[in-house]
Design a protein around this motif. Structure first.
Motif, PDB file in Angstrom:
ATOM      1  N   ASN A 147       6.160  -0.978  -2.109  1.00  0.00           N
ATOM      2  CA  ASN A 147       6.365  -0.857  -0.376  1.00  0.00           C
ATOM      3  C   ASN A 147       8.399  -0.363  -0.139  1.00  0.00           C
ATOM      4  O   ASN A 147       8.378  -0.182   0.588  1.00  0.00           O
ATOM      5  CB  ASN A 147       6.809  -2.625  -0.845  1.00  0.00           C
ATOM      6  N   SER A 148       9.318   0.158  -2.020  1.00  0.00           N
ATOM      7  CA  SER A 148       9.696   0.688  -1.658  1.00  0.00           C
ATOM      8  C   SER A 148       9.527   2.103  -1.093  1.00  0.00           C
ATOM      9  O   SER A 148      10.672   2.660  -0.540  1.00  0.00           O
ATOM     10  CB  SER A 148      10.761   0.543  -3.084  1.00  0.00           C
ATOM     11  N   ALA A 149       8.782   2.558  -1.315  1.00  0.00           N
ATOM     12  CA  ALA A 149       7.886   3.685  -0.519  1.00  0.00           C
ATOM     13  C   ALA A 149       8.345   4.165   0.638  1.00  0.00           C
ATOM     14  O   ALA A 149       7.761   4.709   1.179  1.00  0.00           O
ATOM     15  CB  ALA A 149       6.792   4.462  -1.872  1.00  0.00           C
ATOM     16  N   ASP A 150       7.633   2.649   1.088  1.00  0.00           N
ATOM     17  CA  ASP A 150       7.742   3.066   3.101  1.00  0.00           C
ATOM     18  C   ASP A 150       8.948   3.565   3.588  1.00  0.00           C
ATOM     19  O   ASP A 150      10.026   2.909   3.323  1.00  0.00           O
ATOM     20  CB  ASP A 150       8.058   1.207   3.220  1.00  0.00           C
ATOM     21  N   PRO A 151       8.400   4.651   4.018  1.00  0.00           N
ATOM     22  CA  PRO A 151      10.054   5.058   4.978  1.00  0.00           C
ATOM     23  C   PRO A 151      10.710   4.393   6.013  1.00  0.00           C
ATOM     24  O   PRO A 151      11.770   5.449   6.691  1.00  0.00           O
ATOM     25  CB  PRO A 151       9.502   6.698   4.913  1.00  0.00           C
TER      26      PRO A 151
ATOM     27  N   VAL B 284      -0.258   4.491   4.476  1.00  0.00           N
ATOM     28  CA  VAL B 284      -0.806   2.963   3.854  1.00  0.00           C
ATOM     29  C   VAL B 284       0.522   2.967   2.446  1.00  0.00           C
ATOM     30  O   VAL B 284       0.634   3.763   1.461  1.00  0.00           O
ATOM     31  CB  VAL B 284      -2.015   3.525   3.205  1.00  0.00           C
ATOM     32  N   ILE B 285       0.780   2.226   2.596  1.00  0.00           N
ATOM     33  CA  ILE B 285       1.456   1.206   1.200  1.00  0.00           C
ATOM     34  C   ILE B 285       0.732   0.124   1.200  1.00  0.00           C
ATOM     35  O   ILE B 285       1.092  -1.252   2.153  1.00  0.00           O
ATOM     36  CB  ILE B 285       2.912   1.617   1.377  1.00  0.00           C
ATOM     37  N   GLY B 286       0.563  -0.107  -0.071  1.00  0.00           N
ATOM     38  CA  GLY B 286      -0.325  -1.606  -0.655  1.00  0.00           C
ATOM     39  C   GLY B 286      -1.392  -1.274   0.759  1.00  0.00           C
ATOM     40  O   GLY B 286      -2.166  -0.985   0.824  1.00  0.00           O
ATOM     41  N   ARG B 287      -0.537  -2.715   0.829  1.00  0.00           N
ATOM     42  CA  ARG B 287      -1.918  -3.918   1.883  1.00  0.00           C
ATOM     43  C   ARG B 287      -1.567  -3.218   4.005  1.00  0.00           C
ATOM     44  O   ARG B 287      -2.069  -3.790   4.220  1.00  0.00           O
ATOM     45  CB  ARG B 287      -1.735  -5.089   1.814  1.00  0.00           C
ATOM     46  N   HIS B 288      -0.533  -2.998   3.564  1.00  0.00           N
ATOM     47  CA  HIS B 288       0.697  -2.548   4.846  1.00  0.00           C
ATOM     48  C   HIS B 288      -0.024  -0.934   5.380  1.00  0.00           C
ATOM     49  O   HIS B 288       0.296   0.200   4.175  1.00  0.00           O
ATOM     50  CB  HIS B 288       1.791  -2.732   5.201  1.00  0.00           C
TER      51      HIS B 288
ATOM     52  N   GLY C  50      11.148  12.335   4.011  1.00  0.00           N
ATOM     53  CA  GLY C  50      10.655  13.856   3.875  1.00  0.00           C
ATOM     54  C   GLY C  50       9.611  14.534   3.268  1.00  0.00           C
ATOM     55  O   GLY C  50       9.612  16.110   3.986  1.00  0.00           O
ATOM     56  N   GLN C  51       8.578  13.910   2.960  1.00  0.00           N
ATOM     57  CA  GLN C  51       7.654  14.345   2.306  1.00  0.00           C
ATOM     58  C   GLN C  51       6.629  14.573   3.442  1.00  0.00           C
ATOM     59  O   GLN C  51       5.841  15.124   3.744  1.00  0.00           O
ATOM     60  CB  GLN C  51       6.882  13.934   1.399  1.00  0.00           C
ATOM     61  N   ILE C  52       6.620  13.617   4.677  1.00  0.00           N
ATOM     62  CA  ILE C  52       5.388  13.611   5.472  1.00  0.00           C
ATOM     63  C   ILE C  52       6.021  14.145   6.538  1.00  0.00           C
ATOM     64  O   ILE C  52       5.217  14.264   7.138  1.00  0.00           O
ATOM     65  CB  ILE C  52       5.568  12.258   6.135  1.00  0.00           C
TER      66      ILE C  52
ATOM     67  N   LEU D  83      -4.904  14.675  11.749  1.00  0.00           N
ATOM     68  CA  LEU D  83      -3.970  13.666  11.127  1.00  0.00           C
ATOM     69  C   LEU D  83      -4.165  13.533   9.430  1.00  0.00           C
ATOM     70  O   LEU D  83      -5.276  13.905   8.817  1.00  0.00           O
ATOM     71  CB  LEU D  83      -5.200  12.042  11.320  1.00  0.00           C
ATOM     72  N   GLY D  84      -2.636  12.985   9.209  1.00  0.00           N
ATOM     73  CA  GLY D  84      -2.908  13.227   7.864  1.00  0.00           C
ATOM     74  C   GLY D  84      -2.704  11.922   7.087  1.00  0.00           C
ATOM     75  O   GLY D  84      -2.585  10.645   8.141  1.00  0.00           O
ATOM     76  N   ILE D  85      -2.813  11.327   6.497  1.00  0.00           N
ATOM     77  CA  ILE D  85      -3.142  10.149   5.460  1.00  0.00           C
ATOM     78  C   ILE D  85      -2.256   9.959   4.414  1.00  0.00           C
ATOM     79  O   ILE D  85      -2.634  11.427   3.212  1.00  0.00           O
ATOM     80  CB  ILE D  85      -4.093   9.426   5.198  1.00  0.00           C
ATOM     81  N   GLU D  86      -1.301   9.220   4.089  1.00  0.00           N
ATOM     82  CA  GLU D  86      -0.398   9.151   3.064  1.00  0.00           C
ATOM     83  C   GLU D  86      -0.307   8.154   2.523  1.00  0.00           C
ATOM     84  O   GLU D  86      -0.578   6.660   2.761  1.00  0.00           O
ATOM     85  CB  GLU D  86       1.094  10.025   3.376  1.00  0.00           C
ATOM     86  N   PHE D  87      -0.651   7.684   0.982  1.00  0.00           N
ATOM     87  CA  PHE D  87      -0.813   6.371   0.477  1.00  0.00           C
ATOM     88  C   PHE D  87       0.141   6.436  -0.628  1.00  0.00           C
ATOM     89  O   PHE D  87       0.604   7.223  -1.267  1.00  0.00           O
ATOM     90  CB  PHE D  87      -2.011   6.901  -0.682  1.00  0.00           C
TER      91      PHE D  87
END
Length: 131
Positions: A11-15, A60-64, A37-39, A3-7
């Motif tokens: 919102n503009s960073a949401d892939p 995880v992007i902000g609260r989402h 690309g990163q994930i 499991l990987g988790i990215e923060f």
């Protein structure tokens, strides 16, 4: 299971985007493309160093948040959800994840029946399921 988790903060960073009427769920913004690309690189590296049938990521992007499921044929992405208001999705995911054994996820075991059962448990918990 791995499991990987990215923060990400913005919102503009949401892939990805939630647009069921469109065939593509990719966010084409510069930040979204960069995050995708990163994930993807993280997933590729994990498959390269471990004999996995599949792996998970949470972004995880902000609260989402979104759940991502990778196998050797591609990627499945959930719709974005507010992990504070819908915290049961996180709890259900970790419950399913912790029920897996190395035999569920490893190519070394060659036990595809077990991995199929593990995937069925994951799919029964997915937040994008109707209802």
């Amino acid at each position: 299971a791995t499991l990987g988790i990215e923060f990400k903060m913005n919102n503009s960073a949401d892939p990805f985007v939630d647009n069921p009427s469109d065939l593509s769920c990719e966010n084409d913004s510069l930040e979204g493309t960069s995050t995708r690309g990163q994930i993807a690189m993280y997933a590729d590296k994990q498959f390269a160093v471990q004999p996995l049938l599949f792996q998970f990521q949470i972004i995880v992007i902000g609260r989402h948040a979104r759940f991502l499921y990778y196998d050797h044929s591609g990627l499945v992405v959930t719709q974005s959800f507010d992990y504070i208001q819908q915290s049961e999705h996180i709890a259900d995911f970790f419950e399913a994840l912790t029920s897996m054994t190395p035999r569920h996820v490893s190519l070394e075991s060659r036990n595809h029946l077990q991995s199929t059962r593990a995937r069925a448990r994951w799919e029964s918990k997915r937040p994008w399921r109707g209802g």
